[in-house]
Write a protein that holds these residues in place. Structure first.
Motif, PDB file in Angstrom:
ATOM      1  N   PHE A 163       0.808  -1.225   0.000  1.00 12.47           N
ATOM      2  CA  PHE A 163       0.000   0.000   0.000  1.00 12.47           C
ATOM      3  C   PHE A 163       0.838   1.270   0.000  1.00 12.47           C
ATOM      4  N   ALA A 165       2.764   4.593  -1.010  1.00 18.50           N
ATOM      5  CA  ALA A 165       2.603   5.577  -2.082  1.00 18.50           C
ATOM      6  C   ALA A 165       3.990   6.101  -2.436  1.00 18.50           C
ATOM      7  N   GLU A 166       4.232   6.348  -3.709  1.00 14.63           N
ATOM      8  CA  GLU A 166       5.536   6.865  -4.112  1.00 14.63           C
ATOM      9  C   GLU A 166       5.718   8.279  -3.553  1.00 14.63           C
ATOM     10  N   LYS A 217      -6.736  -4.981  -2.292  1.00 15.50           N
ATOM     11  CA  LYS A 217      -5.760  -4.077  -2.922  1.00 15.50           C
ATOM     12  C   LYS A 217      -6.408  -3.285  -4.064  1.00 15.50           C
ATOM     13  N   ASN A 221      -7.258   0.969  -4.022  1.00 21.37           N
ATOM     14  CA  ASN A 221      -6.866   1.927  -5.054  1.00 21.37           C
ATOM     15  C   ASN A 221      -8.091   2.544  -5.730  1.00 21.37           C
ATOM     16  N   LEU A 224      -9.449   5.224  -3.364  1.00 20.42           N
ATOM     17  CA  LEU A 224      -8.580   6.414  -3.320  1.00 20.42           C
ATOM     18  C   LEU A 224      -8.747   7.238  -4.588  1.00 20.42           C
ATOM     19  N   VAL A 228     -10.299  11.302  -5.546  1.00 23.04           N
ATOM     20  CA  VAL A 228      -9.696  12.349  -6.374  1.00 23.04           C
ATOM     21  C   VAL A 228     -10.663  12.745  -7.495  1.00 23.04           C
ATOM     22  N   PHE A 262      -6.621  13.180   0.945  1.00 19.76           N
ATOM     23  CA  PHE A 262      -6.896  12.771  -0.442  1.00 19.76           C
ATOM     24  C   PHE A 262      -8.063  13.541  -1.059  1.00 19.76           C
ATOM     25  N   LEU A 263      -8.127  14.815  -0.756  1.00 17.89           N
ATOM     26  CA  LEU A 263      -9.181  15.658  -1.328  1.00 17.89           C
ATOM     27  C   LEU A 263      -8.572  16.858  -2.041  1.00 17.89           C
ATOM     28  N   SER A 266      -6.887  18.406  -8.602  1.00 18.50           N
ATOM     29  CA  SER A 266      -5.657  18.430  -9.398  1.00 18.50           C
ATOM     30  C   SER A 266      -5.993  18.335 -10.876  1.00 18.50           C
ATOM     31  N   GLY A 268      -5.538  15.927 -12.487  1.00 22.58           N
ATOM     32  CA  GLY A 268      -5.892  14.523 -12.736  1.00 22.58           C
ATOM     33  C   GLY A 268      -4.875  13.624 -12.080  1.00 22.58           C
ATOM     34  N   CYS A 273      -0.567   2.939 -11.148  1.00 24.66           N
ATOM     35  CA  CYS A 273      -1.514   1.954 -10.610  1.00 24.66           C
ATOM     36  C   CYS A 273      -2.983   2.320 -10.625  1.00 24.66           C
ATOM     37  N   ASP A 277      -5.390  -0.409 -12.103  1.00 28.45           N
ATOM     38  CA  ASP A 277      -6.106  -1.260 -11.155  1.00 28.45           C
ATOM     39  C   ASP A 277      -7.615  -1.098 -11.283  1.00 28.45           C
ATOM     40  N   PHE A 335       4.412  12.318 -11.870  1.00 33.78           N
ATOM     41  CA  PHE A 335       2.959  12.219 -11.612  1.00 33.78           C
ATOM     42  C   PHE A 335       2.578  12.776 -10.251  1.00 33.78           C
ATOM     43  N   ARG A 439      -2.257  22.345  -9.848  1.00 30.42           N
ATOM     44  CA  ARG A 439      -2.164  21.741  -8.510  1.00 30.42           C
ATOM     45  C   ARG A 439      -2.646  22.677  -7.415  1.00 30.42           C
TER      46      ARG A 439
HETATM   47  C1  UGA Z   1      -1.266   4.973  -4.764  1.00 27.62           C
HETATM   48  C2  UGA Z   1      -1.873   4.652  -3.395  1.00 27.62           C
HETATM   49  O1  UGA Z   1      -1.943   5.850  -2.627  1.00 27.62           O
HETATM   50  C3  UGA Z   1      -1.033   3.615  -2.658  1.00 27.62           C
HETATM   51  O2  UGA Z   1      -1.667   3.260  -1.452  1.00 27.62           O
HETATM   52  C4  UGA Z   1      -0.876   2.386  -3.552  1.00 27.62           C
HETATM   53  O3  UGA Z   1      -0.039   1.437  -2.928  1.00 27.62           O
HETATM   54  C5  UGA Z   1      -0.278   2.790  -4.874  1.00 27.62           C
HETATM   55  O4  UGA Z   1      -1.119   3.783  -5.500  1.00 27.62           O
HETATM   56  C6  UGA Z   1      -0.183   1.668  -5.857  1.00 27.62           C
HETATM   57  O5  UGA Z   1      -0.873   0.684  -5.747  1.00 27.62           O
HETATM   58  O6  UGA Z   1       0.598   1.879  -6.784  1.00 27.62           O
HETATM   59  P1  UGA Z   1       0.736   6.489  -5.645  1.00 27.62           P
HETATM   60  O7  UGA Z   1       0.074   6.303  -6.968  1.00 27.62           O
HETATM   61  O8  UGA Z   1       2.174   6.206  -5.538  1.00 27.62           O
HETATM   62  O9  UGA Z   1       0.001   5.579  -4.539  1.00 27.62           O
HETATM   63  O10 UGA Z   1       0.518   7.996  -5.138  1.00 27.62           O
HETATM   64  P2  UGA Z   1      -0.763   8.776  -4.579  1.00 27.62           P
HETATM   65  O11 UGA Z   1      -0.321   9.650  -3.486  1.00 27.62           O
HETATM   66  O12 UGA Z   1      -1.889   7.867  -4.296  1.00 27.62           O
HETATM   67  O13 UGA Z   1      -1.147   9.708  -5.806  1.00 27.62           O
HETATM   68  C7  UGA Z   1      -1.716   9.186  -6.984  1.00 27.62           C
HETATM   69  C8  UGA Z   1      -2.132  10.319  -7.899  1.00 27.62           C
HETATM   70  O14 UGA Z   1      -3.276  10.990  -7.361  1.00 27.62           O
HETATM   71  C9  UGA Z   1      -1.057  11.394  -8.084  1.00 27.62           C
HETATM   72  O15 UGA Z   1      -1.039  11.832  -9.416  1.00 27.62           O
HETATM   73  C10 UGA Z   1      -1.511  12.499  -7.153  1.00 27.62           C
HETATM   74  O16 UGA Z   1      -1.046  13.754  -7.541  1.00 27.62           O
HETATM   75  C11 UGA Z   1      -3.015  12.372  -7.278  1.00 27.62           C
HETATM   76  N1  UGA Z   1      -3.741  12.924  -6.107  1.00 27.62           N
HETATM   77  C12 UGA Z   1      -3.616  12.329  -4.897  1.00 27.62           C
HETATM   78  C13 UGA Z   1      -4.552  14.031  -6.262  1.00 27.62           C
HETATM   79  O17 UGA Z   1      -4.680  14.570  -7.376  1.00 27.62           O
HETATM   80  N2  UGA Z   1      -5.221  14.519  -5.177  1.00 27.62           N
HETATM   81  C14 UGA Z   1      -5.109  13.958  -3.943  1.00 27.62           C
HETATM   82  O18 UGA Z   1      -5.753  14.448  -3.002  1.00 27.62           O
HETATM   83  C15 UGA Z   1      -4.287  12.827  -3.808  1.00 27.62           C
END
Ligand code: UGA
Ligand code: NAD
Length: 459
Positions: A163, A165-166, A217, A221, A224, A228, A262-263, A266, A268, A273, A277, A335, A439
């Motif tokens: 789980f 996040a990068e 899993k 995703n 989450l 967004v 997570f609100l 953006s 996009g 993933c 997914d 990203f 952003r």
């Molecule tokens: C996401 C999940 O958060 C991890 O829990 C999961 O393990 C991972 O996918 C995976 O399965 O690969 P990640 O994609 O690395 O992690 O990063 P996030 O922080 O989730 O961001 C994903 C995208 O959503 C980014 O482009 C980010 O900028 C965007 N985002 C995120 C928004 O636009 N608004 C937000 O409030 C949060």
């Protein structure tokens, strides 16, 4: 069962950081990460921490601490499998680009190759751990391959989705909300629980059956990404009504049932993933004849595509309906911030739309190389590689990127962008100085007061 040797197949964004932290926290376990990509393994073994193949805050320190002690990177896949008590599979599971399920289903060819290789190389009993994100019931296929092609040794299969996040991978691994382990054999499950219990409090280690773990899993995703897309849908309404999406997010996020994380509206969501997914979840639902379920989740992707497209459309419309020949500076290509990963980054799609309108783009990103930017654009196949190199430049200095630009577009929320000398940037730009903030990063920089024509998502 006590684990003393772990092998992980796949030294990517998940395998590398995850196993490095296991090695750091479990000095009694020897962890060997293997990959068929020789360049990647060489980079993991590079003494210069700046040259590790994955950029993550804190990762270099973890690798430096454990590498050579009980953490090893190697291309000897068979040797590492043969030695290990526990084998993690952490290879890529991209969306299929051919045949049945093209563009939707997960491509499991790398997983199957791993299973066959494990079966051939194993000469003692092993626990096999699915770390990659997989369609629900993949463990069944793995079991069948392992039991029918192996050397008569026994395999227990566990699901242990990741789980992290990068950008916050090390923090997420050191202090996870939960660790999820699905499995049928109680001793095998306990063996993996014991590995994590070296640093994760027991109550945060959840155990379930295999199918719940696999499906959780994809579900996590999907939820989450849905948040967004939900806030992004509202961002468009904010732009029409005078509401401010940050204020709406704060107002709803303080409801403890909704929660404030997570609100962030953006341009996009991107990343390797979320889209893959959800498409996989949609495909699975459809394959069980659950068309309403499939349609419901498909909308999360539709909304995200719309958000990327309308950001590009807004740039064109605002700039007098033409960007032909105009220079647009892109701040950010990754990203999200704090990663060098560009997979499915919104920047790629916004650039593609603007290039189709004959814009010229100059990209600056603190961690992404020029080669990666071109590779991302070439992969789309919209125009020739020569054309991409003619229309797009990649520079190492933000002031060079923005100099004489007709517009600046913020695509990634890198912290350093907030600290730039914005009066200087405005001086160097063509006028009116358009700034499109994908952003909502620069709201506090009072750009309209500096004379910018400032447009932010959801404002
Ligand atoms: C996401 C999940 O958060 C991890 O829990 C999961 O393990 C991972 O996918 C995976 O399965 O690969 P990640 O994609 O690395 O992690 O990063 P996030 O922080 O989730 O961001 C994903 C995208 O959503 C980014 O482009 C980010 O900028 C965007 N985002 C995120 C928004 O636009 N608004 C937000 O409030 C949060
Ligand atoms: P990645 O592409 O960065 O790494 C995968 C690695 O596996 C590559 O280096 C590739 O060379 C190697 N590989 C493929 N087949 C192999 C084989 N047969 N033998 C040896 N090595 C092989 O991918 P990633 O981002 O690390 O993702 C891996 C899995 O983890 C995916 O299923 C993904 O959905 C999941 N996941 C990713 C993240 C993330 O943040 N990136 C988070 C959670 C889960």
């Amino acid at each position: 069962m006590k684990i003393s040797k772990i092998c992980c197949i796949g030294a990517g964004y998940v395998g590398g950081p995850t196993m490095s932290v296991i090695a750091q926290k479990c000095p009694h376990i020897t962890v060997t990460i293997v990959d068929i990509n020789e360049k990647r393994i060489a980079a993991w073994n590079d003494p210069d921490p700046a040259r590790l193949p994955v950029y993550e805050p804190g990762l270099a320190e973890v690798v430096t601490e454990a590498r050579g002690r009980n953490l090893f990177f190697s291309t000897d896949v068979d040797g590492a499998i043969a030695e290990a008590d526990m084998v993690f599979i952490s290879v890529n599971t991209p969306t299929k680009t051919y045949g049945k399920g093209k563009g939707m289903a997960a491509d499991l060819k790398y997983i199957e190759l791993c299973a066959r290789q494990i079966a051939a190389a194993a000469n003692s009993d092993k626990i096999i751990v699915e770390k990659s994100t997989l369609p629900v019931r993949t463990a069944e296929a793995l079991k069948s391959i392992l039991h029918n092609t192996g050397n008569g040794v026994s395999f227990h299969i566990l699901s242990n989705p990741e789980f992290l996040a990068e950008g916050t991978a090390i923090q997420d691994l050191h202090d996870p909300d939960r660790v999820l382990i699905g499995g049928e054999n109680p001793e095998a499950v306990q063996a993996l629980v014991d590995v994590y219990a070296s640093w994760v409090p027991r109550e945060r280690i959840l155990t379930t059956n295999l199918w719940s773990s696999e499906l959780s899993k994809l579900t996590a995703n999907a939820f989450l990404a849905q948040r967004v897309s939900s806030i992004n849908a509202i961002s468009e309404l904010c732009e029409r009504t005078g509401a401010n999406v940050d204020e709406v997010a704060r107002a709803i996020g303080t409801d403890s049932r909704i929660g404030g994380k997570f609100l962030r509206a953006s341009v996009g969501f991107g990343g390797s993933c979320f889209q893959k997914d959800i498409l996989n979840l949609v495909y699975i639902a459809r394959s069980y004849g659950l068309h309403e379920v499939a349609h419901y989740w498909e909308q999360v992707i539709a909304m995200n595509d719309h958000q990327k497209r309308r950001f590009a459309d807004n740039i064109v419309q605002t700039m007098y309906n033409t960007v032909s020949g105009k220079k647009i500076a892109f701040l950010g290509w990754a990203f999200k911030k704090d990663t060098n990963d560009t997979r499915e980054s919104a920047a790629i799609y916004v650039a593609d739309a603007l290039l189709s309108e004959e814009a010229r783009i100059v990209v600056y990103d603190p961690k992404v190389s020029a080669g990666q930017v071109y590779a991302d654009l070439d992969y789309l196949g919209t125009r020739s590689p020569e054309e991409n190199r003619r229309l797009v430049a990649v520079v190492n200095d933000p002031y060079e990127a923005t100099g004489s630009a007709h517009a600046v577009a913020v695509l990634t929320e890198w912290d350093e962008f907030k600290a730039y000398d914005w009066p200087r940037i405005k001086e160097g730009m063509m006028k009116p100085a358009f700034l499109f903030d994908g952003r909502k990063l620069l709201a506090a920089n009072r750009l309209p007061d500096l004379g910018f024509q400032y447009y932010a998502i959801g404002e």
